[in-house]
Design an enzyme around this catalytic site. Sequence first.
Site, PDB file in Angstrom:
ATOM      1  N   TYR A 200       3.416  63.797 -14.880  1.00  0.00           N
ATOM      2  CA  TYR A 200       2.968  64.034 -16.249  1.00  0.00           C
ATOM      3  C   TYR A 200       4.073  64.642 -17.109  1.00  0.00           C
ATOM      4  O   TYR A 200       4.116  64.448 -18.313  1.00  0.00           O
ATOM      5  CB  TYR A 200       1.674  64.869 -16.273  1.00  0.00           C
ATOM      6  CG  TYR A 200       0.493  63.937 -16.360  1.00  0.00           C
ATOM      7  CD1 TYR A 200       0.245  63.043 -15.320  1.00  0.00           C
ATOM      8  CD2 TYR A 200      -0.301  63.866 -17.491  1.00  0.00           C
ATOM      9  CE1 TYR A 200      -0.776  62.121 -15.403  1.00  0.00           C
ATOM     10  CE2 TYR A 200      -1.334  62.942 -17.588  1.00  0.00           C
ATOM     11  CZ  TYR A 200      -1.560  62.069 -16.536  1.00  0.00           C
ATOM     12  OH  TYR A 200      -2.559  61.142 -16.637  1.00  0.00           O
ATOM     13  N   LEU A 201       4.986  65.364 -16.477  1.00  0.00           N
ATOM     14  CA  LEU A 201       6.085  65.958 -17.239  1.00  0.00           C
ATOM     15  C   LEU A 201       7.057  64.888 -17.740  1.00  0.00           C
ATOM     16  O   LEU A 201       7.856  65.145 -18.633  1.00  0.00           O
ATOM     17  CB  LEU A 201       6.825  66.996 -16.394  1.00  0.00           C
ATOM     18  CG  LEU A 201       6.038  68.266 -16.097  1.00  0.00           C
ATOM     19  CD1 LEU A 201       6.880  69.237 -15.295  1.00  0.00           C
ATOM     20  CD2 LEU A 201       5.565  68.929 -17.387  1.00  0.00           C
TER      21      LEU A 201
ATOM     22  N   GLU B 175     -10.513  59.149 -16.296  1.00  0.00           N
ATOM     23  CA  GLU B 175     -10.224  57.807 -15.791  1.00  0.00           C
ATOM     24  C   GLU B 175     -11.536  57.046 -15.724  1.00  0.00           C
ATOM     25  O   GLU B 175     -12.571  57.629 -15.383  1.00  0.00           O
ATOM     26  CB  GLU B 175      -9.596  57.878 -14.387  1.00  0.00           C
ATOM     27  CG  GLU B 175      -8.111  58.154 -14.432  1.00  0.00           C
ATOM     28  CD  GLU B 175      -7.429  58.212 -13.078  1.00  0.00           C
ATOM     29  OE1 GLU B 175      -6.206  58.073 -13.036  1.00  0.00           O
ATOM     30  OE2 GLU B 175      -8.122  58.423 -12.063  1.00  0.00           O
TER      31      GLU B 175
ATOM     32  N   HIS C 107      -1.021  68.571 -13.184  1.00  0.00           N
ATOM     33  CA  HIS C 107      -0.752  67.869 -14.445  1.00  0.00           C
ATOM     34  C   HIS C 107      -1.217  68.681 -15.669  1.00  0.00           C
ATOM     35  O   HIS C 107      -0.448  68.915 -16.597  1.00  0.00           O
ATOM     36  CB  HIS C 107      -1.433  66.497 -14.455  1.00  0.00           C
ATOM     37  CG  HIS C 107      -1.047  65.603 -13.307  1.00  0.00           C
ATOM     38  ND1 HIS C 107       0.176  65.663 -12.699  1.00  0.00           N
ATOM     39  CD2 HIS C 107      -1.718  64.619 -12.663  1.00  0.00           C
ATOM     40  CE1 HIS C 107       0.243  64.748 -11.742  1.00  0.00           C
ATOM     41  NE2 HIS C 107      -0.901  64.119 -11.689  1.00  0.00           N
TER      42      HIS C 107
ATOM     43  N   ARG D  30      -2.274  62.463 -28.240  1.00  0.00           N
ATOM     44  CA  ARG D  30      -2.825  61.522 -27.258  1.00  0.00           C
ATOM     45  C   ARG D  30      -1.700  61.066 -26.341  1.00  0.00           C
ATOM     46  O   ARG D  30      -0.830  60.279 -26.726  1.00  0.00           O
ATOM     47  CB  ARG D  30      -3.487  60.337 -27.962  1.00  0.00           C
ATOM     48  CG  ARG D  30      -4.329  59.505 -26.996  1.00  0.00           C
ATOM     49  CD  ARG D  30      -5.335  58.645 -27.727  1.00  0.00           C
ATOM     50  NE  ARG D  30      -4.654  57.653 -28.524  1.00  0.00           N
ATOM     51  CZ  ARG D  30      -5.002  57.283 -29.766  1.00  0.00           C
ATOM     52  NH1 ARG D  30      -6.041  57.819 -30.352  1.00  0.00           N
ATOM     53  NH2 ARG D  30      -4.312  56.381 -30.414  1.00  0.00           N
TER      54      ARG D  30
ATOM     55  N   GLN E 127      -1.961  59.375 -23.523  1.00  0.00           N
ATOM     56  CA  GLN E 127      -2.173  57.979 -23.127  1.00  0.00           C
ATOM     57  C   GLN E 127      -3.649  57.633 -23.235  1.00  0.00           C
ATOM     58  O   GLN E 127      -4.475  58.550 -23.166  1.00  0.00           O
ATOM     59  CB  GLN E 127      -1.690  57.733 -21.696  1.00  0.00           C
ATOM     60  CG  GLN E 127      -2.508  58.517 -20.674  1.00  0.00           C
ATOM     61  CD  GLN E 127      -1.991  58.386 -19.260  1.00  0.00           C
ATOM     62  OE1 GLN E 127      -0.802  58.309 -19.031  1.00  0.00           O
ATOM     63  NE2 GLN E 127      -2.898  58.381 -18.298  1.00  0.00           N
TER      64      GLN E 127
ATOM     65  N   LEU F 201      -3.291  64.516 -37.031  1.00  0.00           N
ATOM     66  CA  LEU F 201      -3.823  65.787 -37.518  1.00  0.00           C
ATOM     67  C   LEU F 201      -5.024  65.480 -38.395  1.00  0.00           C
ATOM     68  O   LEU F 201      -4.919  64.717 -39.363  1.00  0.00           O
ATOM     69  CB  LEU F 201      -2.735  66.493 -38.331  1.00  0.00           C
ATOM     70  CG  LEU F 201      -3.084  67.833 -38.937  1.00  0.00           C
ATOM     71  CD1 LEU F 201      -3.362  68.868 -37.856  1.00  0.00           C
ATOM     72  CD2 LEU F 201      -1.936  68.331 -39.822  1.00  0.00           C
TER      73      LEU F 201
HETATM   74  C1  BG6 Z   1      -2.034  61.202  -9.762  1.00  0.00           C
HETATM   75  C2  BG6 Z   1      -3.376  61.457  -9.150  1.00  0.00           C
HETATM   76  O1  BG6 Z   1      -1.242  62.348  -9.673  1.00  0.00           O
HETATM   77  O2  BG6 Z   1      -2.203  60.870 -11.129  1.00  0.00           O
HETATM   78  C3  BG6 Z   1      -4.280  60.253  -9.314  1.00  0.00           C
HETATM   79  O3  BG6 Z   1      -3.202  61.727  -7.765  1.00  0.00           O
HETATM   80  C4  BG6 Z   1      -4.358  59.831 -10.768  1.00  0.00           C
HETATM   81  O4  BG6 Z   1      -5.576  60.550  -8.830  1.00  0.00           O
HETATM   82  C5  BG6 Z   1      -2.961  59.691 -11.340  1.00  0.00           C
HETATM   83  O5  BG6 Z   1      -5.032  58.594 -10.819  1.00  0.00           O
HETATM   84  C6  BG6 Z   1      -3.021  59.439 -12.833  1.00  0.00           C
HETATM   85  O6  BG6 Z   1      -1.752  59.133 -13.306  1.00  0.00           O
HETATM   86  P1  BG6 Z   1      -1.571  58.270 -14.624  1.00  0.00           P
HETATM   87  O7  BG6 Z   1      -0.120  58.318 -14.883  1.00  0.00           O
HETATM   88  O8  BG6 Z   1      -2.073  56.897 -14.292  1.00  0.00           O
HETATM   89  O9  BG6 Z   1      -2.406  58.914 -15.662  1.00  0.00           O
END
Ligand code: BG6
Length: 513
Positions: free
Chosen positions: A207-208, A244, A268, A403, A405, A412
């Site tokens: 995520y970083l 998700e 994350h 956002r 993703q 804003l």
């Molecule tokens: C991972 C998790 O770190 O990140 C998964 O283990 C998750 O469960 C995934 O689906 C989500 O990553 P992204 O980049 O698709 O949002």
Amino acid sequence: FNKLKEGLLSVTSSEESKEAAGVDDDNGNESTVSITVVGASGDLAKRKIFPALFALYYEDCLPKHFTVYGYARSKITDAELRNMVSKTLTCRIDKRENCGKKMDQFLKRCFYHSGQYDSQQNFVDLDKKLKEHEAGRVSNRLFYLSIPPNIFIDAVRCASMSASSGNGWTRVIVEKPFGRDSESSAALTKALKQYLEEEQIFRIDHYLGKELVENLSVLRFSNLIFEPLWSRQYIRNVQLIFSEDFGTEGRGGYFDNYGIIRDIMQNHLLQILALFAMETPVSLDAEDIRNEKVKVLRSMRPLQLENVAVGQYKSHTKGGVTYPAYTDDKTVPKDSLTPTFAAAALFIDNARWDDVPFLMKAGKALHNKKAEIRVQFRHVPGNLYNRNFGIDLDRATNELVIRVQPDEAIYLKINNKVPGLGMRLGRSNLNLHYAARYSKEIPDAYERLLLDAIEGERRLFIRSDELDAAWALFTPLLKELEEKKIIPEYYPYGSRGPVGAHYLAARYNVRWG
Ligand code: BG6
Ligand code: NDP
């Protein structure tokens, strides 16, 4: 023991950047980078790592001399690896003829070595093959551990003792999970440090590497209008939302041992929170940024059970299609209480954020897929436009949405006069929509992180004290949930999640965005 450490110590940072670029060193020797993907037969390697390496190659970001080795137990040949990898490489950057040519060139640089993760001899054999490709150049080696955590240490031991660089740097990218609580994480760190220096360990949190997460600091620290507002004085609450629209399909075995809190929140979302809330770092240097993040994490209150709601998805039939329950997964015990959804209220006990709720929400099998940061501002004091102009300004406060993703955007929410002769207020968005503003596609997080690891840039990787602080926040809660066998609230697959999340937010006068 321990060629690895010697390798690291013999390289200074200016040499590192020269070597990353594959240019001659001061003695006229060329350098090369050998990237070994340990666990190359697995899902992550195929879906993310090889495509990211190809994208870097395509963009001319890899050094002139590089080799990619896949390493795993499966007995496959170089040709079979290339065939497997070719299926997941995409020409997203350039769909024309040139891309196919580039793919072939890239695949020619990919090789495979079959071996056990705990066999030094197998890594000695790998070392020999790497040396052949390195052809006497200064060799820099990057190992990407894309394997289940129970074999991390074996692989690190064997790689460090038998296949580390003799004359360049050796770095190891470690994938999450980094333990499952404070104790196991500390044990993992201790074991890794038997073989590696902290500077050689690149703990990845992908995520970083996401564009909008990286942009967070730019937004805050390079725009005068945001930083003065970034405190309890103007911000009412901050929401960090991950959802998700699919379940744990195919990963139930892993997931059941971890659950959504460890899978998403402890890493994350918490990483985003730390970047969001940190004080201005002294510089953009990795250590300065990570120092500030650690301070935030250490100022936070450990999570309490009453500030958490947990859920688990159940089967749901919609439009004639039946979606499975979490426990329908064959690798998940029928009586599993593992949360697939959690919402939590967190607090940072420092002067900037005192009493501001940071609400996190993460869930699988929900109605949509998104990751976003929502910053809700306080209401405008006074009564000038309240009540009688179409919207209630106590409720229609400004909100900044980042956002992450999909469809990256920063917008804003403001109140404005609806055009016309009367005086009526409406809500609008000031919108930075990435797809409209930039024609180039956004690189995948793994591209950025792999490139940073090759260049020795640690800013986006997790330092061990950050990890300790993150686990310290979540471990007591996780233990309590497990010891008390807290039953999750069941929510239908594809729904908005359990109602408990709304009650939790309401306790802090918050409505989820
Ligand atoms: C991972 C998790 O770190 O990140 C998964 O283990 C998750 O469960 C995934 O689906 C989500 O990553 P992204 O980049 O698709 O949002
Ligand atoms: P896999 O389960 O696909 O494992 C990768 C490879 O490791 C397999 O191909 C297999 O190779 C070997 N392996 C699997 N199980 C064992 C075992 N019990 N003992 C020895 N070797 C084994 O993992 P992923 O590719 O999904 O993930 C790799 C790492 O990345 C894990 O730590 C995971 O938690 C993490 N991760 C994965 C994500 C994903 O989306 N997949 C996202 C974020 C993190 P072989 O049999 O050929 O040796």
